[in-house]
Design a protein around this motif. Structure first.
Motif, PDB file in Angstrom:
ATOM      1  N   ILE A   6      28.738  62.694  37.624  1.00 42.84           N
ATOM      2  CA  ILE A   6      28.549  62.612  36.170  1.00 42.84           C
ATOM      3  C   ILE A   6      27.163  63.107  35.796  1.00 42.84           C
ATOM      4  CG2 ILE A   6      28.332  61.015  34.212  1.00 42.84           C
ATOM      5  CD1 ILE A   6      30.495  59.300  35.494  1.00 42.84           C
ATOM      6  N   VAL A   7      26.169  62.690  36.563  1.00 41.73           N
ATOM      7  CA  VAL A   7      24.788  63.110  36.293  1.00 41.73           C
ATOM      8  C   VAL A   7      24.656  64.620  36.458  1.00 41.73           C
ATOM      9  CG1 VAL A   7      22.396  62.942  37.049  1.00 41.73           C
ATOM     10  CG2 VAL A   7      23.809  60.883  36.923  1.00 41.73           C
ATOM     11  N   GLU A   8      25.287  65.164  37.508  1.00 40.60           N
ATOM     12  CA  GLU A   8      25.197  66.608  37.749  1.00 40.60           C
ATOM     13  C   GLU A   8      25.886  67.404  36.643  1.00 40.60           C
ATOM     14  OE1 GLU A   8      26.922  67.062  41.582  1.00 40.60           O
ATOM     15  OE2 GLU A   8      25.042  66.637  42.662  1.00 40.60           O
ATOM     16  N   THR A   9      27.033  66.903  36.172  1.00 36.22           N
ATOM     17  CA  THR A   9      27.815  67.638  35.171  1.00 36.22           C
ATOM     18  C   THR A   9      27.272  67.445  33.754  1.00 36.22           C
ATOM     19  OG1 THR A   9      29.792  67.332  36.549  1.00 36.22           O
ATOM     20  CG2 THR A   9      30.139  68.014  34.250  1.00 36.22           C
ATOM     21  N   TYR A  10      26.901  66.213  33.455  1.00 31.71           N
ATOM     22  CA  TYR A  10      26.516  65.893  32.079  1.00 31.71           C
ATOM     23  C   TYR A  10      25.038  65.527  31.933  1.00 31.71           C
ATOM     24  CZ  TYR A  10      31.559  65.591  31.313  1.00 31.71           C
ATOM     25  OH  TYR A  10      32.897  65.878  31.225  1.00 31.71           O
ATOM     26  N   GLY A  11      24.245  65.845  32.948  1.00 31.81           N
ATOM     27  CA  GLY A  11      22.822  65.478  32.910  1.00 31.81           C
ATOM     28  C   GLY A  11      22.093  66.047  31.711  1.00 31.81           C
ATOM     29  N   SER A  12      22.311  67.330  31.431  1.00 32.30           N
ATOM     30  CA  SER A  12      21.621  67.954  30.291  1.00 32.30           C
ATOM     31  C   SER A  12      22.066  67.338  28.970  1.00 32.30           C
ATOM     32  CB  SER A  12      21.891  69.465  30.285  1.00 32.30           C
ATOM     33  OG  SER A  12      23.281  69.733  30.180  1.00 32.30           O
ATOM     34  N   MET A  13      23.350  66.973  28.878  1.00 37.38           N
ATOM     35  CA  MET A  13      23.858  66.336  27.670  1.00 37.38           C
ATOM     36  C   MET A  13      23.220  64.953  27.476  1.00 37.38           C
ATOM     37  SD  MET A  13      27.792  65.300  26.627  1.00 37.38           S
ATOM     38  CE  MET A  13      28.390  66.989  26.771  1.00 37.38           C
ATOM     39  N   LEU A  14      23.063  64.237  28.588  1.00 34.74           N
ATOM     40  CA  LEU A  14      22.453  62.904  28.521  1.00 34.74           C
ATOM     41  C   LEU A  14      20.981  62.989  28.123  1.00 34.74           C
ATOM     42  CD1 LEU A  14      24.077  61.353  31.708  1.00 34.74           C
ATOM     43  CD2 LEU A  14      24.430  60.564  29.351  1.00 34.74           C
ATOM     44  N   ILE A  15      20.261  63.944  28.679  1.00 30.19           N
ATOM     45  CA  ILE A  15      18.850  64.115  28.333  1.00 30.19           C
ATOM     46  C   ILE A  15      18.709  64.507  26.868  1.00 30.19           C
ATOM     47  CG2 ILE A  15      16.770  65.474  28.768  1.00 30.19           C
ATOM     48  CD1 ILE A  15      17.399  63.429  30.937  1.00 30.19           C
ATOM     49  N   SER A  16      19.596  65.394  26.407  1.00 30.42           N
ATOM     50  CA  SER A  16      19.585  65.800  24.996  1.00 30.42           C
ATOM     51  C   SER A  16      19.864  64.605  24.093  1.00 30.42           C
ATOM     52  CB  SER A  16      20.622  66.895  24.759  1.00 30.42           C
ATOM     53  OG  SER A  16      20.705  67.228  23.390  1.00 30.42           O
ATOM     54  N   ALA A  17      20.817  63.773  24.494  1.00 36.34           N
ATOM     55  CA  ALA A  17      21.156  62.586  23.703  1.00 36.34           C
ATOM     56  C   ALA A  17      19.987  61.603  23.662  1.00 36.34           C
ATOM     57  CB  ALA A  17      22.388  61.910  24.287  1.00 36.34           C
ATOM     58  N   LEU A  18      19.286  61.452  24.793  1.00 33.58           N
ATOM     59  CA  LEU A  18      18.120  60.579  24.822  1.00 33.58           C
ATOM     60  C   LEU A  18      17.042  61.119  23.893  1.00 33.58           C
ATOM     61  CD1 LEU A  18      16.538  58.191  25.988  1.00 33.58           C
ATOM     62  CD2 LEU A  18      15.845  59.675  27.889  1.00 33.58           C
ATOM     63  N   GLY A  19      16.843  62.439  23.908  1.00 36.81           N
ATOM     64  CA  GLY A  19      15.866  63.049  23.006  1.00 36.81           C
ATOM     65  C   GLY A  19      16.217  62.814  21.550  1.00 36.81           C
ATOM     66  N   LYS A  20      17.497  62.925  21.215  1.00 36.86           N
ATOM     67  CA  LYS A  20      17.933  62.696  19.834  1.00 36.86           C
ATOM     68  C   LYS A  20      17.782  61.225  19.449  1.00 36.86           C
ATOM     69  CE  LYS A  20      21.077  66.625  19.749  1.00 36.86           C
ATOM     70  NZ  LYS A  20      22.475  67.093  19.798  1.00 36.86           N
ATOM     71  N   THR A  21      18.018  60.349  20.418  1.00 37.44           N
ATOM     72  CA  THR A  21      17.830  58.913  20.166  1.00 37.44           C
ATOM     73  C   THR A  21      16.370  58.613  19.858  1.00 37.44           C
ATOM     74  OG1 THR A  21      19.671  58.331  21.622  1.00 37.44           O
ATOM     75  CG2 THR A  21      18.056  56.608  21.177  1.00 37.44           C
ATOM     76  N   LEU A  22      15.469  59.173  20.653  1.00 41.93           N
ATOM     77  CA  LEU A  22      14.037  58.962  20.431  1.00 41.93           C
ATOM     78  C   LEU A  22      13.571  59.616  19.127  1.00 41.93           C
ATOM     79  CD1 LEU A  22      12.717  59.518  24.068  1.00 41.93           C
ATOM     80  CD2 LEU A  22      12.881  57.341  22.838  1.00 41.93           C
ATOM     81  N   LEU A  23      14.124  60.789  18.810  1.00 43.30           N
ATOM     82  CA  LEU A  23      13.776  61.456  17.553  1.00 43.30           C
ATOM     83  C   LEU A  23      14.176  60.600  16.364  1.00 43.30           C
ATOM     84  CD1 LEU A  23      12.901  63.910  15.828  1.00 43.30           C
ATOM     85  CD2 LEU A  23      15.232  64.809  16.122  1.00 43.30           C
ATOM     86  N   LEU A  24      15.402  60.106  16.390  1.00 44.92           N
ATOM     87  CA  LEU A  24      15.880  59.246  15.300  1.00 44.92           C
ATOM     88  C   LEU A  24      15.023  57.992  15.185  1.00 44.92           C
ATOM     89  CD1 LEU A  24      17.958  58.495  13.139  1.00 44.92           C
ATOM     90  CD2 LEU A  24      19.416  57.589  14.956  1.00 44.92           C
ATOM     91  N   THR A  25      14.656  57.418  16.331  1.00 46.78           N
ATOM     92  CA  THR A  25      13.825  56.208  16.329  1.00 46.78           C
ATOM     93  C   THR A  25      12.452  56.486  15.732  1.00 46.78           C
ATOM     94  OG1 THR A  25      14.958  55.470  18.340  1.00 46.78           O
ATOM     95  CG2 THR A  25      12.924  54.338  17.759  1.00 46.78           C
ATOM     96  N   LEU A  26      11.822  57.581  16.148  1.00 48.22           N
ATOM     97  CA  LEU A  26      10.479  57.903  15.660  1.00 48.22           C
ATOM     98  C   LEU A  26      10.484  58.226  14.169  1.00 48.22           C
ATOM     99  CD1 LEU A  26       9.224  60.083  18.654  1.00 48.22           C
ATOM    100  CD2 LEU A  26       8.331  57.846  17.968  1.00 48.22           C
ATOM    101  N   LEU A  27      11.469  59.010  13.728  1.00 49.14           N
ATOM    102  CA  LEU A  27      11.572  59.324  12.300  1.00 49.14           C
ATOM    103  C   LEU A  27      11.768  58.055  11.483  1.00 49.14           C
ATOM    104  CD1 LEU A  27      13.856  62.510  12.265  1.00 49.14           C
ATOM    105  CD2 LEU A  27      11.468  62.380  11.545  1.00 49.14           C
TER     106      LEU A  27
END
Length: 222
Positions: free
Chosen positions: A4-25
């Motif tokens: 799962i990490v190998e296949t969806y790792g980039s998606m998970l990192i992107s989602a974490l970035g969006k989560t942090l962006l939403l939190t900071l905004l």
């Protein structure tokens, strides 16, 4: 789990970035809202006191998920009834507004408590030196109050970060919503949610340690 990490790792990192962006905004706008409402609440002006109290009580009394639905679905529908077509909020915009309003009500109480924790003699002394109320608040009271509020602000940041998961209901692609997608694609719910939980845990524990460190530094200075 590794697959799962190998296949969806980039998606998970992107989602974490969006989560942090939403939190900071949300935290940025919540601090502005919270400061304004807190100043209303500590003001000697009764109408401002009432406005501040109404905002805090009303927003804190509404579940975040209901507020998110109202902003994302309700406001565009209301504007459409007024004859204005095509108005639409993105999930990021609606999520930021909902979280900012919700967090702002709690930040208002943090700021109010911080301001009231400063000895009233500080205000009286600054006024006796010729400073206006606003100048006294800006140059004397708030600098002292903010120092004591920093750990509480970081804790509120943590709460807001966890609250972003609620906004999966309006389709914002944060970690929880991404977890739903991955779980649906792989049919591996246990592994998927273990990864999502671990990612939240790492970020939140890190922020908690930062909050404790800052609190210790502040107490040592005192």
């Amino acid at each position: 789990m590794i697959a799962i990490v190998e296949t969806y790792g980039s998606m998970l990192i992107s989602a974490l970035g969006k989560t942090l962006l939403l939190t900071l905004l949300s935290l940025f706008f919540a601090m502005i809202i919270g400061m304004i409402v807190a100043l209303f609440n500590v003001s000697s002006n009764k109408p401002l006191n009432i406005l501040g109290m109404i905002y805090v009580d009303a927003v804190r009394g509404i579940p975040l998920i209901v507020l998110a639905y109202f902003i994302y679905f309700g406001i565009p529908a209301g504007i459409k009834l007024m004859g204005i077509e095509g108005f639409r909020l993105s999930a990021l915009e609606a999520g930021t507004i909902a979280l900012s309003m919700n967090c702002g009500a709690y930040m208002a109480e943090i700021f109010r408590a911080g301001i009231e924790s400063v000895d009233i003699g500080q205000m009286e002394a600054s006024r006796s030196l010729g400073l206006t109320y606003s100048q006294s608040m800006q140059y004397v009271i708030l600098p002292q109050a903010i120092v004591t509020m920093i750990p509480s602000i970081i804790n509120q940041f943590i709460i807001t970060l966890k609250d972003t998961s609620i906004l999966s209901v309006i389709g914002f692609p944060e970690l929880t919503n991404t977890g739903k997608t991955i779980s649906g694609n792989t049919f591996k719910s246990l592994e998927t949610w273990a990864i999502i939980g671990f990612m939240y845990m790492v970020v939140i524990i890190t922020l908690s340690k930062v909050a404790k460190y800052i609190e210790k530094r502040i107490n040592s200075v005192k």
